[in-house]
Design a protein around this motif. Structure first.
Motif, mmCIF file in Angstrom:
data_model
loop_
_atom_site.group_PDB
_atom_site.id
_atom_site.type_symbol
_atom_site.label_atom_id
_atom_site.label_comp_id
_atom_site.label_asym_id
_atom_site.label_seq_id
_atom_site.Cartn_x
_atom_site.Cartn_y
_atom_site.Cartn_z
ATOM 1 N N SER A 97 -5.034 9.633 -10.985
ATOM 2 C CA SER A 97 -5.451 10.888 -10.364
ATOM 3 C C SER A 97 -5.881 11.893 -11.417
ATOM 4 C CB SER A 97 -4.304 11.495 -9.539
ATOM 5 O OG SER A 97 -3.886 10.614 -8.521
ATOM 6 N N TRP A 140 0.815 -1.206 0.000
ATOM 7 C CA TRP A 140 0.000 0.000 0.000
ATOM 8 C C TRP A 140 0.857 1.268 0.000
ATOM 9 C CZ3 TRP A 140 -3.730 2.823 -1.277
ATOM 10 C CH2 TRP A 140 -4.101 3.961 -0.565
ATOM 11 N N THR A 189 -8.266 10.616 -6.457
ATOM 12 C CA THR A 189 -7.353 9.518 -6.770
ATOM 13 C C THR A 189 -8.045 8.192 -6.523
ATOM 14 O OG1 THR A 189 -5.437 10.866 -6.136
ATOM 15 C CG2 THR A 189 -5.106 8.483 -6.262
ATOM 16 N N TRP A 198 -7.248 4.007 -6.407
ATOM 17 C CA TRP A 198 -6.220 2.962 -6.365
ATOM 18 C C TRP A 198 -6.849 1.605 -6.646
ATOM 19 C CZ3 TRP A 198 -6.020 7.017 -2.880
ATOM 20 C CH2 TRP A 198 -4.791 7.684 -2.750
ATOM 21 N N GLU A 246 1.507 2.608 -12.559
ATOM 22 C CA GLU A 246 1.250 1.177 -12.387
ATOM 23 C C GLU A 246 2.548 0.445 -12.076
ATOM 24 O OE1 GLU A 246 -1.990 -0.682 -14.909
ATOM 25 O OE2 GLU A 246 -1.204 0.811 -16.315
ATOM 26 N N ARG A 296 -2.504 3.511 -9.682
ATOM 27 C CA ARG A 296 -2.996 4.734 -9.062
ATOM 28 C C ARG A 296 -3.287 5.740 -10.157
ATOM 29 N NH1 ARG A 296 1.300 6.195 -6.667
ATOM 30 N NH2 ARG A 296 1.847 8.077 -7.837
ATOM 31 N N TRP A 342 -4.659 -1.103 -14.441
ATOM 32 C CA TRP A 342 -5.421 -0.051 -15.135
ATOM 33 C C TRP A 342 -5.567 -0.374 -16.614
ATOM 34 C CZ3 TRP A 342 -7.806 3.251 -12.000
ATOM 35 C CH2 TRP A 342 -8.575 4.259 -12.589
ATOM 36 N N TRP A 347 -0.336 -2.967 -8.559
ATOM 37 C CA TRP A 347 -1.143 -1.832 -8.148
ATOM 38 C C TRP A 347 -1.204 -0.793 -9.265
ATOM 39 C CZ3 TRP A 347 1.291 2.873 -8.247
ATOM 40 C CH2 TRP A 347 2.694 2.896 -8.093
ATOM 41 N N ALA A 405 2.147 1.969 -3.433
ATOM 42 C CA ALA A 405 1.058 2.388 -4.308
ATOM 43 C C ALA A 405 0.617 3.807 -3.995
ATOM 44 C CB ALA A 405 -0.127 1.433 -4.162
ATOM 45 N N GLY A 406 0.705 4.204 -2.726
ATOM 46 C CA GLY A 406 0.264 5.529 -2.348
ATOM 47 C C GLY A 406 1.235 6.626 -2.699
#
Length: 376
Positions: free
Chosen positions: A315, A251, A301, A303, A327, A313, A334, A311, A254-255
């Motif tokens: 935005s 996480w 955003t 996720w 990615e 993300r 995605w 992952w 990914a953040g």
């Protein structure tokens, strides 16, 4: 407390008067099965509400057509005074909104002489089944001993004594049934369900991570045939333990990370959970995705996180702006989402709803519609 007027009002709201479920909803004290519940406090937390401490809110909440979260992580809302006022984590159990409980039962096409197996949760759905059929025709199971014990006690207080058992719904089941209706989701139909169903019996459930309601009737070969209903519903996945979750190890990356690839999407930003057919198609092709959304400083955003470490993300600042996508991991999540949106735009629909369902005696479940098919 005078709860009957509230129950009758709820019944008029969610069921037509001529329905055989109307009297069940109108005579079942939902508040007795949800004395405490959790509500979102902020983006990452939950606040505990105690019904007895605020009877007016309790009556308004219990007799509204909404799902009430009764467990977050390992914290049961029933344990008011022992559970923390604030908690973090994922919902692990709930009292499903009454209209959806009734819809699931209606999909089962239950007759007065049917023996049915249901999942316990708060006990409210079990109480409705008892009010409709009589407790002698109802078996209710849950993997959580605490929930089964509480539901058993609360049902007894209102004169109902169905068969209550602590069981993993995906494991061996006791007895034989005409109907199996679960308000938890599964990825693949358990073989134990097919074995527990009588010839011609019907199962009703949802596919994990999707908005798909699956109905199927047991056939002469020991498998089942059915369809994905045009109706929509989503339930928590069937649990096999205490419902606690381990934090996502990827996480933080990914953040904050740039990922292995950066691109610009051709479509406006989408949280797949806002488009049930898109979310369902994505889950069928790439099961296990977890979704998170955050808005800050005018930027939204989304996720997508997968247990294999993948992952994505994305935005964007405006509704029509093309989001910037980062990615990483074994899969490009995605990109998978974009391909599904391509198909939707090209064809005007996705083939998930209305799909034919074929289940073999060993539980292999295949969905098909036209030239499209997938095996769960």
């Amino acid at each position: 407390m005078k709860w009957l007027p509230s129950a009758r009002r709820l019944a008029h709201q969610v069921v037509r008067p001529e329905s055989r479920w109307h009297a069940a909803v109108a005579s079942t004290p939902r508040h007795a099965y949800v004395p405490g519940w959790w509500e979102r406090d902020d983006a990452d937390g939950w606040r505990l509400h105690s019904g007895p401490d605020d009877p007016v809110t309790w009556m308004e909440t219990a007799y509204s057509d909404r799902t009430l979260v009764t467990q977050v992580g390992g914290h049961h809302a029933d344990l008011v005074g022992q559970a923390p006022v604030l908690a973090s984590g994922r919902p692990a159990s709930s009292s499903t909104l009454p209209s959806l409980v009734v819809r699931m039962y209606r999909h089962a096409m239950i007759s007065d002489s049917d023996d049915i197996l249901v999942t316990t949760g708060s006990g409210y759905g079990t109480a409705l089944a008892c009010a409709r059929l009589g407790a002698g025709r109802v078996t209710s199971i849950d993997v959580d001993e605490h929930l089964v014990r509480l539901a058993t006690d609360r049902l007894a207080l209102h004169g109902e004594a169905p068969r209550m058992l602590v069981r993993d719904i995906t494991g061996p089941l006791p007895g034989r049934y005409d109907r199996i209706v679960t308000t938890v989701s599964v990825r693949q139909i358990p073989v134990s369900w097919l074995r527990a169903l009588r010839p011609g019996g019907r199962l009703v459930t949802t596919v994990s991570g999707t908005g798909l309601i699956l109905t199927a009737d047991k056939n002469a070969d020991g498998g089942a045939d059915g369809r994905i209903e045009w109706d929509r519903a989503g339930f928590m996945a069937a649990r096999h333990g205490d419902g606690s979750h381990h934090p996502d190890s990827h996480w933080k990356e990914a953040g904050e990370g740039d990922g292995e690839e950066t691109s610009t999407s051709r479509y406006p930003l989408l949280d797949p959970r806002d488009a049930w057919d898109v979310m369902s198609m994505l889950e069928l092709t790439c099961p296990g995705i977890d979704y998170r959304v955050r808005e800050a400083g005018g930027t939204r955003t989304v996720w997508l996180l997968h247990p294999d470490g993948s992952w994505a993300r994305a935005s964007a600042t405006g509704f029509l702006d093309s989001p910037v996508v980062h990615e990483s991991g074994p899969q490009r999540l995605w990109d998978r989402l974009e391909r599904i949106r391509h198909r939707l735009n090209r064809s005007g629909s996705l083939p998930v709803y209305g799909a034919r369902v074929s289940i073999t005696p060993d539980g292999e479940t295949t969905l098909s519609r036209g030239s499209w098919s997938t095996t769960l």
